[in-house]
Design a protein around this motif. Structure first.
Motif, PDB file in Angstrom:
ATOM      1  N   TRP A   1      -2.834  14.519  -8.167  1.00  0.00           N
ATOM      2  CA  TRP A   1      -2.338  15.077  -6.877  1.00  0.00           C
ATOM      3  C   TRP A   1      -1.361  14.223  -6.279  1.00  0.00           C
ATOM      4  N   PRO A   2      -0.127  15.196  -6.183  1.00  0.00           N
ATOM      5  CA  PRO A   2       1.383  14.550  -5.984  1.00  0.00           C
ATOM      6  C   PRO A   2       1.045  13.608  -4.547  1.00  0.00           C
ATOM      7  N   ASP A   3       0.389  13.950  -3.506  1.00  0.00           N
ATOM      8  CA  ASP A   3       0.402  13.401  -2.366  1.00  0.00           C
ATOM      9  C   ASP A   3      -0.527  12.473  -2.240  1.00  0.00           C
ATOM     10  N   PHE A   4      -1.358  12.071  -3.406  1.00  0.00           N
ATOM     11  CA  PHE A   4      -2.044  10.855  -3.419  1.00  0.00           C
ATOM     12  C   PHE A   4      -1.086   9.664  -3.351  1.00  0.00           C
ATOM     13  N   TRP A   5      -0.170   9.715  -4.105  1.00  0.00           N
ATOM     14  CA  TRP A   5       0.894   8.540  -4.329  1.00  0.00           C
ATOM     15  C   TRP A   5       1.642   8.426  -2.793  1.00  0.00           C
ATOM     16  N   HIS A   6       1.976   9.596  -2.259  1.00  0.00           N
ATOM     17  CA  HIS A   6       2.753   9.512  -1.077  1.00  0.00           C
ATOM     18  C   HIS A   6       1.727   8.635  -0.134  1.00  0.00           C
ATOM     19  N   LYS A   7       0.608   8.762  -0.173  1.00  0.00           N
ATOM     20  CA  LYS A   7      -0.230   7.941   0.626  1.00  0.00           C
ATOM     21  C   LYS A   7      -0.206   6.478   0.446  1.00  0.00           C
ATOM     22  N   ILE A   8      -0.057   5.973  -0.843  1.00  0.00           N
ATOM     23  CA  ILE A   8      -0.099   4.494  -1.075  1.00  0.00           C
ATOM     24  C   ILE A   8       1.366   3.931  -1.507  1.00  0.00           C
ATOM     25  N   VAL A   9       2.445   4.705  -1.912  1.00  0.00           N
ATOM     26  CA  VAL A   9       3.628   4.179  -2.493  1.00  0.00           C
ATOM     27  C   VAL A   9       4.875   4.836  -1.434  1.00  0.00           C
ATOM     28  N   GLU A  10       5.403   3.863  -0.815  1.00  0.00           N
ATOM     29  CA  GLU A  10       6.466   4.065  -0.008  1.00  0.00           C
ATOM     30  C   GLU A  10       7.818   3.507  -0.399  1.00  0.00           C
ATOM     31  N   LYS A  11       8.645   4.478  -0.997  1.00  0.00           N
ATOM     32  CA  LYS A  11      10.182   4.107  -1.247  1.00  0.00           C
ATOM     33  C   LYS A  11       9.716   3.168  -2.516  1.00  0.00           C
ATOM     34  N   GLN A  12       8.825   3.595  -3.416  1.00  0.00           N
ATOM     35  CA  GLN A  12       8.681   3.061  -4.767  1.00  0.00           C
ATOM     36  C   GLN A  12       8.018   1.540  -4.486  1.00  0.00           C
ATOM     37  N   GLU A  13       7.649   1.227  -3.328  1.00  0.00           N
ATOM     38  CA  GLU A  13       6.679  -0.064  -3.065  1.00  0.00           C
ATOM     39  C   GLU A  13       5.474   0.258  -2.734  1.00  0.00           C
ATOM     40  N   LEU A  14       4.326  -0.566  -3.305  1.00  0.00           N
ATOM     41  CA  LEU A  14       2.938  -0.551  -2.840  1.00  0.00           C
ATOM     42  C   LEU A  14       2.453  -1.745  -2.028  1.00  0.00           C
ATOM     43  N   HIS A  15       2.149  -1.339  -0.668  1.00  0.00           N
ATOM     44  CA  HIS A  15       1.720  -2.443   0.000  1.00  0.00           C
ATOM     45  C   HIS A  15       0.131  -2.428   0.149  1.00  0.00           C
ATOM     46  N   ILE A  16      -0.534  -3.480  -0.124  1.00  0.00           N
ATOM     47  CA  ILE A  16      -2.172  -3.422  -0.233  1.00  0.00           C
ATOM     48  C   ILE A  16      -2.356  -4.732   1.041  1.00  0.00           C
ATOM     49  N   VAL A  17      -2.783  -4.084   1.990  1.00  0.00           N
ATOM     50  CA  VAL A  17      -2.928  -4.838   3.233  1.00  0.00           C
ATOM     51  C   VAL A  17      -4.237  -4.754   3.704  1.00  0.00           C
ATOM     52  N   ARG A  18      -5.147  -5.893   3.837  1.00  0.00           N
ATOM     53  CA  ARG A  18      -6.505  -6.028   4.290  1.00  0.00           C
ATOM     54  C   ARG A  18      -7.395  -5.124   3.578  1.00  0.00           C
ATOM     55  N   HIS A  19      -7.117  -4.757   2.521  1.00  0.00           N
ATOM     56  CA  HIS A  19      -8.109  -4.043   1.636  1.00  0.00           C
ATOM     57  C   HIS A  19      -9.584  -4.524   1.350  1.00  0.00           C
ATOM     58  N   ASN A  20     -10.593  -3.859   1.657  1.00  0.00           N
ATOM     59  CA  ASN A  20     -11.814  -4.811   1.145  1.00  0.00           C
ATOM     60  C   ASN A  20     -12.119  -4.640  -0.343  1.00  0.00           C
ATOM     61  N   PRO A  21     -12.719  -5.455  -0.718  1.00  0.00           N
ATOM     62  CA  PRO A  21     -12.990  -5.629  -2.414  1.00  0.00           C
ATOM     63  C   PRO A  21     -13.243  -4.499  -3.084  1.00  0.00           C
ATOM     64  N   ARG A  22     -14.016  -3.590  -2.488  1.00  0.00           N
ATOM     65  CA  ARG A  22     -14.208  -2.339  -3.425  1.00  0.00           C
ATOM     66  C   ARG A  22     -12.951  -1.467  -3.321  1.00  0.00           C
ATOM     67  N   ASP A  23     -12.297  -0.914  -2.355  1.00  0.00           N
ATOM     68  CA  ASP A  23     -11.323  -0.525  -2.256  1.00  0.00           C
ATOM     69  C   ASP A  23     -10.259  -0.901  -3.287  1.00  0.00           C
ATOM     70  N   LEU A  24      -9.875  -2.253  -3.087  1.00  0.00           N
ATOM     71  CA  LEU A  24      -9.067  -2.835  -3.947  1.00  0.00           C
ATOM     72  C   LEU A  24      -9.332  -2.819  -5.388  1.00  0.00           C
ATOM     73  N   GLN A  25     -10.415  -2.869  -5.658  1.00  0.00           N
ATOM     74  CA  GLN A  25     -10.750  -2.988  -7.205  1.00  0.00           C
ATOM     75  C   GLN A  25     -10.671  -1.398  -7.602  1.00  0.00           C
ATOM     76  N   SER A  26     -10.995  -0.515  -6.749  1.00  0.00           N
ATOM     77  CA  SER A  26     -10.643   0.976  -7.217  1.00  0.00           C
ATOM     78  C   SER A  26      -9.402   1.318  -7.321  1.00  0.00           C
TER      79      SER A  26
END
Length: 519
Positions: A144-169
């Protein structure tokens, strides 16, 4: 087959077409055609034709996942108003149906528009959990294209304060989705334990070479079992950053003495909170093409040892939080040291264009080793003067005399340590290329006459100085025909003066700035 190859040539520009046609003449297999199509996608990322051609070639090779990934990328980057956007969507749905059929599954029960409405109601955490339900759900969400819009901005992926379960997923999604859109991964305030790090190392390898930037902020990697696999997987990185908040009695990153890989692509390295001189030295020596090195001046490391190990590096910054101080730039070669814990004795072995130094490093030894290429000189001060001012003034004037190409001179945050006198201004006037002069602080001893004589020998574009009512602002502007910005501190400029001077500076492309409070 040849029709598809010809389409690739037709899509290229006139310059590209001649190059592609020469390659087509020797092309005898579908892989060459695929390479041409992928090249068109890179050159025209907002055109649907390249994605359609590349996706069809992948389908001919029975690489349905790759085709799906290409169509998904097209749906993300091609504008919906594009006449061929609907065709991209149709091809995407066809490939998803073929993938479902291959796995003995039913085609999606809902069309793309219905799935789009459902997924838009879910948070990122919910989407990641749904992706782990089964393979069908996984592919529906990842594709689903908008899935990547939720996590990728200008080809950069910022992972901030994710819990371990979401991070592993999320890492599992990155690993298996054939993601080629991310060129930067940023981790901030997350827990990378022993089960996550190997997975992260696999992700870094799977995304390379598009992935070129990797950064960690407030992430504890205190043992080699955590830090080592990430280093080993980062051989294709061009930028690597690791910053950890300094805590009292903070332990160092423990590193077994072993052979490190060579980081031939690394050009920018930022490390803060490592506190392991041996590790830093080994890593720097394994970066033969390193251009910029940033280290924390408050880390418990042997800075002189690291300076010698970084003789091949063009720009070295040893400052608070491994960050460039305000006022300094990283253009050209340079050395930034904001504390007097390391004497830059290696300067005579390489040209230096920018110097940003603690004033306590202004010693006769520095005067001897300094080269004539210095174009920016910044002096900072975090403590009181420890040597006789007369001696310091003599060394500073001699230093300025060895900088004929100096264009920028700035004194930052000098509460009581540094004083600019008429003698210093006379030495500075010999730098005929000077364009930028910035002096902070209040404890200076130059006079209006001394400043006037200095103005008669230089041609400035930016001037920031503390002045009082004895200084003639009109005369300063009149004697500097190319002055654009005048920043006055410690004085309140009356309306008549501002009314007369501001239009002149605005016509030159600048302005008059006043700050009534001194540092």
């Amino acid at each position: 087959m040849h029709i598809l190859i010809q389409k690739a040539a037709d899509l290229a520009t006139s310059v590209q077409r001649s190059r592609l046609q020469s390659r087509i003449a020797t092309c005898g297999n579908i892989r060459e055609a695929q390479s041409l199509a992928d090249d068109l996608v890179r050159r025209a990322p907002t055109s649907a034709k390249g994605y359609l051609l590349s996706g069809k070639l992948y389908q001919q090779q029975n690489k349905l996942r790759s085709a799906s990934s290409v169509y998904s990328a097209g749906l993300r980057l091609v504008h919906p108003t594009n006449i061929e956007y609907a065709l991209l969507k149709l091809e995407k749905e066809r490939v998803m149906a073929l993938i479902a059929k291959r796995h003995n599954e039913k085609p999606p029960l809902f069309p793309y528009e219905i799935l789009n409405l459902i997924f838009h109601q879910l948070s990122l955490s919910d989407l990641l959990q749904c992706a782990n339900v089964c393979e069908s759900w996984y592919h529906a969400i990842v594709e689903w294209p908008d899935f990547w819009h939720k996590i990728v901005e200008k080809q950069e992926l910022h992972i901030v304060r994710h819990n371990p379960r979401d991070l592993q997923s999320l890492l599992m999604v990155l690993l298996h989705s054939e993601c080629h859109l991310v060129n930067a991964l940023h981790f901030q305030d997350v827990a990378l334990h022993s089960t996550i790090v190997p997975l992260l190392a696999r992700v870094i390898r799977s995304i390379s070479p598009p992935l070129t930037r990797l950064s960690f902020e407030d992430v504890d990697l205190l043992t080699y079992d955590l830090f080592g696999p990430i280093l080993d997987a980062s051989t294709h990185m061009t930028h690597f950053s690791y910053k950890r908040r300094n805590q009292p009695q903070q332990p160092s990153v423990m590193m077994k003495r072993r052979k490190l890989p060579t980081f031939r692509m690394m050009t920018v390295l930022k490390l803060s909170g490592v506190n392991n001189s041996a590790l830093l030295t080994d890593v720097i020596q394994k970066c033969p093409n390193l251009e910029q090195l940033y280290l924390d001046s408050h880390d418990n490391i042997h800075h002189n040892q690291i300076l010698h190990a970084s003789r091949h590096v063009k720009f070295v910054c040893i400052a608070r939080d491994a960050a460039l101080p305000d006022g300094a730039s990283h253009r050209g070669s340079g050395l930034v040291i904001d504390r007097a814990q390391a004497l830059p004795s290696i300067m005579k072995k390489r040209p230096i264009e920018l110097l940003y130094l603690d004033h306590r490093l202004i010693t006769p030894r520095l005067r001897i080793t300094l080269q004539h290429q210095v174009r920016e000189l910044h002096l900072c001060s975090g403590s009181a003067m420890q040597q006789d001012w007369g001696i310091f003034e003599s060394i500073l004037c001699s230093l300025l005399g060895r900088c004929p190409a100096l264009q920028v001179f700035a004194v930052h945050d000098p509460p009581t340590a540094l004083k600019i006198t008429n003698t210093v201004l006379r030495a500075l006037a010999a730098c005929t290329q000077l364009k930028y002069l910035s002096i902070d602080g209040a404890d200076h001893e130059y006079t209006a006459d001394g400043l006037d004589r200095f103005m008669g020998r230089v041609d400035l574009e930016y001037l920031k100085i503390p002045i009082d009512t004895t200084f003639n602002i009109h005369q300063i502007v009149a004697r500097q025909p190319h002055l654009k910005t005048l920043y006055c501190t410690g004085v309140s400029i009356d309306f008549q003066t501002r009314f007369a001077i501001d239009p002149i500076l605005q016509e030159r492309g600048g302005s008059l700035v006043e700050d009534r409070y001194l540092w």
